[in-house]
Design a protein around this motif. Structure first.
Motif, PDB file in Angstrom:
ATOM      1  N   SER A 180       6.608 -67.024  27.834  1.00  0.00           N
ATOM      2  CA  SER A 180       5.347 -67.631  27.425  1.00  0.00           C
ATOM      3  C   SER A 180       4.516 -67.978  28.661  1.00  0.00           C
ATOM      4  O   SER A 180       4.987 -67.893  29.801  1.00  0.00           O
ATOM      5  N   ASP A 181       3.259 -68.383  28.444  1.00  0.00           N
ATOM      6  CA  ASP A 181       2.344 -68.559  29.575  1.00  0.00           C
ATOM      7  C   ASP A 181       2.685 -69.751  30.452  1.00  0.00           C
ATOM      8  O   ASP A 181       2.104 -69.912  31.541  1.00  0.00           O
ATOM      9  N   ALA A 182       3.626 -70.614  30.039  1.00  0.00           N
ATOM     10  CA  ALA A 182       4.037 -71.725  30.892  1.00  0.00           C
ATOM     11  C   ALA A 182       4.575 -71.212  32.226  1.00  0.00           C
ATOM     12  O   ALA A 182       4.478 -71.907  33.248  1.00  0.00           O
ATOM     13  N   PHE A 183       5.119 -70.005  32.225  1.00  0.00           N
ATOM     14  CA  PHE A 183       5.698 -69.445  33.451  1.00  0.00           C
ATOM     15  C   PHE A 183       4.622 -68.913  34.393  1.00  0.00           C
ATOM     16  O   PHE A 183       4.647 -69.191  35.596  1.00  0.00           O
ATOM     17  N   VAL A 184       3.651 -68.168  33.877  1.00  0.00           N
ATOM     18  CA  VAL A 184       2.601 -67.630  34.751  1.00  0.00           C
ATOM     19  C   VAL A 184       1.588 -68.704  35.131  1.00  0.00           C
ATOM     20  O   VAL A 184       0.875 -68.568  36.133  1.00  0.00           O
ATOM     21  N   GLU A 185       1.513 -69.799  34.360  1.00  0.00           N
ATOM     22  CA  GLU A 185       0.589 -70.885  34.663  1.00  0.00           C
ATOM     23  C   GLU A 185       1.238 -71.977  35.508  1.00  0.00           C
ATOM     24  O   GLU A 185       0.619 -73.013  35.773  1.00  0.00           O
ATOM     25  N   LEU A 199       5.039 -64.808  39.653  1.00  0.00           N
ATOM     26  CA  LEU A 199       6.229 -64.891  38.816  1.00  0.00           C
ATOM     27  C   LEU A 199       7.099 -63.652  39.010  1.00  0.00           C
ATOM     28  O   LEU A 199       8.329 -63.755  39.094  1.00  0.00           O
ATOM     29  N   LEU A 200       6.484 -62.483  39.094  1.00  0.00           N
ATOM     30  CA  LEU A 200       7.250 -61.257  39.308  1.00  0.00           C
ATOM     31  C   LEU A 200       8.019 -61.316  40.624  1.00  0.00           C
ATOM     32  O   LEU A 200       9.162 -60.850  40.713  1.00  0.00           O
ATOM     33  N   SER A 201       7.414 -61.896  41.644  1.00  0.00           N
ATOM     34  CA  SER A 201       8.100 -62.037  42.930  1.00  0.00           C
ATOM     35  C   SER A 201       9.341 -62.914  42.796  1.00  0.00           C
ATOM     36  O   SER A 201      10.395 -62.611  43.366  1.00  0.00           O
ATOM     37  N   ILE A 202       9.238 -63.999  42.018  1.00  0.00           N
ATOM     38  CA  ILE A 202      10.391 -64.867  41.783  1.00  0.00           C
ATOM     39  C   ILE A 202      11.476 -64.122  41.020  1.00  0.00           C
ATOM     40  O   ILE A 202      12.661 -64.190  41.348  1.00  0.00           O
ATOM     41  N   ILE A 203      11.075 -63.392  39.981  1.00  0.00           N
ATOM     42  CA  ILE A 203      12.033 -62.638  39.167  1.00  0.00           C
ATOM     43  C   ILE A 203      12.785 -61.633  40.027  1.00  0.00           C
ATOM     44  O   ILE A 203      14.010 -61.465  39.901  1.00  0.00           O
ATOM     45  N   ARG A 204      12.079 -60.957  40.924  1.00  0.00           N
ATOM     46  CA  ARG A 204      12.715 -59.963  41.789  1.00  0.00           C
ATOM     47  C   ARG A 204      13.716 -60.582  42.764  1.00  0.00           C
ATOM     48  O   ARG A 204      14.604 -59.888  43.266  1.00  0.00           O
ATOM     49  N   SER A 205      13.559 -61.872  43.028  1.00  0.00           N
ATOM     50  CA  SER A 205      14.465 -62.531  43.973  1.00  0.00           C
ATOM     51  C   SER A 205      15.783 -62.967  43.332  1.00  0.00           C
ATOM     52  O   SER A 205      16.705 -63.368  44.038  1.00  0.00           O
ATOM     53  N   ALA A 217      18.624 -69.527  36.015  1.00  0.00           N
ATOM     54  CA  ALA A 217      18.219 -69.315  37.405  1.00  0.00           C
ATOM     55  C   ALA A 217      16.705 -69.170  37.512  1.00  0.00           C
ATOM     56  O   ALA A 217      16.082 -69.670  38.465  1.00  0.00           O
ATOM     57  N   LEU A 218      16.083 -68.481  36.541  1.00  0.00           N
ATOM     58  CA  LEU A 218      14.632 -68.337  36.536  1.00  0.00           C
ATOM     59  C   LEU A 218      13.956 -69.699  36.365  1.00  0.00           C
ATOM     60  O   LEU A 218      13.009 -70.033  37.099  1.00  0.00           O
ATOM     61  N   ASN A 219      14.437 -70.492  35.408  1.00  0.00           N
ATOM     62  CA  ASN A 219      13.866 -71.824  35.195  1.00  0.00           C
ATOM     63  C   ASN A 219      13.977 -72.673  36.462  1.00  0.00           C
ATOM     64  O   ASN A 219      13.018 -73.352  36.868  1.00  0.00           O
ATOM     65  N   ASP A 220      15.146 -72.641  37.088  1.00  0.00           N
ATOM     66  CA  ASP A 220      15.358 -73.433  38.300  1.00  0.00           C
ATOM     67  C   ASP A 220      14.442 -72.970  39.432  1.00  0.00           C
ATOM     68  O   ASP A 220      13.891 -73.790  40.176  1.00  0.00           O
ATOM     69  N   ALA A 221      14.277 -71.648  39.563  1.00  0.00           N
ATOM     70  CA  ALA A 221      13.442 -71.117  40.642  1.00  0.00           C
ATOM     71  C   ALA A 221      11.973 -71.486  40.455  1.00  0.00           C
ATOM     72  O   ALA A 221      11.265 -71.778  41.424  1.00  0.00           O
ATOM     73  N   VAL A 222      11.496 -71.460  39.202  1.00  0.00           N
ATOM     74  CA  VAL A 222      10.104 -71.843  38.936  1.00  0.00           C
ATOM     75  C   VAL A 222       9.909 -73.332  39.181  1.00  0.00           C
ATOM     76  O   VAL A 222       8.919 -73.751  39.803  1.00  0.00           O
ATOM     77  N   ARG A 223      10.841 -74.153  38.730  1.00  0.00           N
ATOM     78  CA  ARG A 223      10.725 -75.604  38.946  1.00  0.00           C
ATOM     79  C   ARG A 223      10.858 -75.964  40.420  1.00  0.00           C
ATOM     80  O   ARG A 223      10.304 -76.979  40.865  1.00  0.00           O
ATOM     81  N   ALA A 224      11.592 -75.154  41.175  1.00  0.00           N
ATOM     82  CA  ALA A 224      11.747 -75.431  42.603  1.00  0.00           C
ATOM     83  C   ALA A 224      10.418 -75.300  43.351  1.00  0.00           C
ATOM     84  O   ALA A 224      10.229 -75.918  44.409  1.00  0.00           O
ATOM     85  N   GLN A 225       9.487 -74.506  42.797  1.00  0.00           N
ATOM     86  CA  GLN A 225       8.168 -74.383  43.409  1.00  0.00           C
ATOM     87  C   GLN A 225       7.379 -75.681  43.305  1.00  0.00           C
ATOM     88  O   GLN A 225       6.682 -76.078  44.230  1.00  0.00           O
ATOM     89  N   ASP A 226       7.511 -76.341  42.141  1.00  0.00           N
ATOM     90  CA  ASP A 226       6.839 -77.627  41.904  1.00  0.00           C
ATOM     91  C   ASP A 226       7.554 -78.323  40.746  1.00  0.00           C
ATOM     92  O   ASP A 226       7.771 -77.699  39.703  1.00  0.00           O
ATOM     93  N   PRO A 227       7.925 -79.594  40.899  1.00  0.00           N
ATOM     94  CA  PRO A 227       8.700 -80.281  39.858  1.00  0.00           C
ATOM     95  C   PRO A 227       8.006 -80.360  38.503  1.00  0.00           C
ATOM     96  O   PRO A 227       8.669 -80.505  37.468  1.00  0.00           O
ATOM     97  N   SER A 228       6.687 -80.256  38.491  1.00  0.00           N
ATOM     98  CA  SER A 228       5.959 -80.360  37.219  1.00  0.00           C
ATOM     99  C   SER A 228       5.960 -79.054  36.436  1.00  0.00           C
ATOM    100  O   SER A 228       5.590 -79.040  35.268  1.00  0.00           O
ATOM    101  N   ASN A 229       6.366 -77.964  37.068  1.00  0.00           N
ATOM    102  CA  ASN A 229       6.356 -76.669  36.381  1.00  0.00           C
ATOM    103  C   ASN A 229       7.233 -76.678  35.134  1.00  0.00           C
ATOM    104  O   ASN A 229       8.309 -77.278  35.121  1.00  0.00           O
ATOM    105  N   LEU A 230       6.752 -76.025  34.085  1.00  0.00           N
ATOM    106  CA  LEU A 230       7.428 -75.861  32.790  1.00  0.00           C
ATOM    107  C   LEU A 230       7.519 -77.161  31.988  1.00  0.00           C
ATOM    108  O   LEU A 230       8.153 -77.173  30.935  1.00  0.00           O
ATOM    109  N   SER A 231       6.878 -78.229  32.468  1.00  0.00           N
ATOM    110  CA  SER A 231       6.942 -79.505  31.744  1.00  0.00           C
ATOM    111  C   SER A 231       5.642 -79.837  31.025  1.00  0.00           C
ATOM    112  O   SER A 231       5.609 -80.746  30.189  1.00  0.00           O
ATOM    113  N   ASP A 232       4.559 -79.117  31.324  1.00  0.00           N
ATOM    114  CA  ASP A 232       3.259 -79.424  30.743  1.00  0.00           C
ATOM    115  C   ASP A 232       2.883 -78.509  29.585  1.00  0.00           C
ATOM    116  O   ASP A 232       1.753 -78.532  29.116  1.00  0.00           O
TER     117      ASP A 232
END
Length: 271
Positions: A180-185, A199-205, A217-232
């Motif tokens: 869903s768009d929570a990942f690209v946003e 996001l594609l760069s994170i997925i490739r890693s 692992a994907l959720n953790d990697a996105v949240r590691a960029q910023d703690p607020s990610n995936l919470s809004d």
């Protein structure tokens, strides 16, 4: 026909002939239901599996109610075999139940196990990505453009919209990822929008061979960029893996009988 889906929190593994699937969904602010809808169906013989990931505009109770309505439309139209007609019919019916300015983006996939063909329609949703073993690299799944008519709009925007199709032939071990768009946003460490490329760069890693750990692992990697990610926002991701298994002879022989019985609906929708 077996059906499973909902708009509640989910963390589940499913298996159908030719495919394995992992589904994760977390509604916004830990609500009991959200605007993201996930949906899986398998035909009576097991040869056709259909996946849907949709994102209804808005949050809260209104989005949750509309998500339930969208899920019911999916169930009502599930026996339409042709993929783009299925999405077009759902679009028209969704426009009738949605209020002004309400819409939903969606990706719908149909997998035919005898030929290993995955047919995909995208209604204004973030582009899925795939990893095919022959390429060894995650790439975006883009829709073919059709400038002759109104096509591929989000559900509920234009009644007469048409929908183009992308077809992939999956080999054993190939992966398809919907989100869903929570990942690209989400944002990166500098506060800039990740977007599809980030996001594609994170997925490739990530390690793609650890399928049961890929989504965490994907959720953790996105949240590691910023703690607020995936919470809004509502956050949902679906990982599909081709396995090469086939429907059993028994399932093929019993398919006509099963079609005469009521569907076994294993829905987990909120009411």
């Amino acid at each position: 026909m077996e059906v499973w889906g909902g708009n509640r929190k989910a963390d589940r593994f499913l298996e159908t002939p030719g495919l394995e699937a992992w589904i994760y969904s977390q509604p916004h602010e830990q609500a009991p239901g959200g605007g993201d809808v996930y949906y899986v169906s398998s035909c009576a013989s097991g040869r056709i599996t259909r996946f849907l990931l949709a994102d209804v505009s808005g949050h809260g109770v209104d989005a949750s109610k509309l998500a339930i309505g969208l899920r019911e439309l999916m169930r009502r139209n599930i026996n339409i075999v042709q993929q783009n007609r299925f999405v077009a019919d759902v679009n028209q019916q969704f426009a009738e139940v949605a209020s002004a300015h309400q819409f939903a983006t969606a990706v719908v996939c149909s997998f035919f196990s005898p030929t290993r063909r995955l047919t995909l329609c995208n209604a204004g949703h973030p582009e899925p990505v795939c990893l095919q073993q022959q390429d060894g690299q995650w790439t975006s799944i883009s829709q073919p453009s059709d400038t002759r008519e109104l096509s591929d709009f989000p559900l509920g925007v234009i009644d007469e919209a048409s929908y183009t199709q992308t077809v992939l032939t999956l080999s054993d071990g190939d992966l398809v990822l919907l989100f869903s768009d929570a990942f690209v946003e989400s944002v990166d460490a500098n506060g800039d929008l990740l977007g599809a490329d980030g996001l594609l760069s994170i997925i490739r890693s990530l390690e793609s061979d650890q399928r049961d750990r890929f989504i965490p692992a994907l959720n953790d990697a996105v949240r590691a960029q910023d703690p607020s990610n995936l919470s809004d926002d509502d956050a949902t991701v679906l990982l599909i893996r081709a396995t090469g298994t086939r429907p059993s002879v028994k399932n093929n022989l019993l398919a006509p009988i099963r079609m005469l019985r009521p569907a076994r609906d294993r829905t987990e929708l909120s009411t």
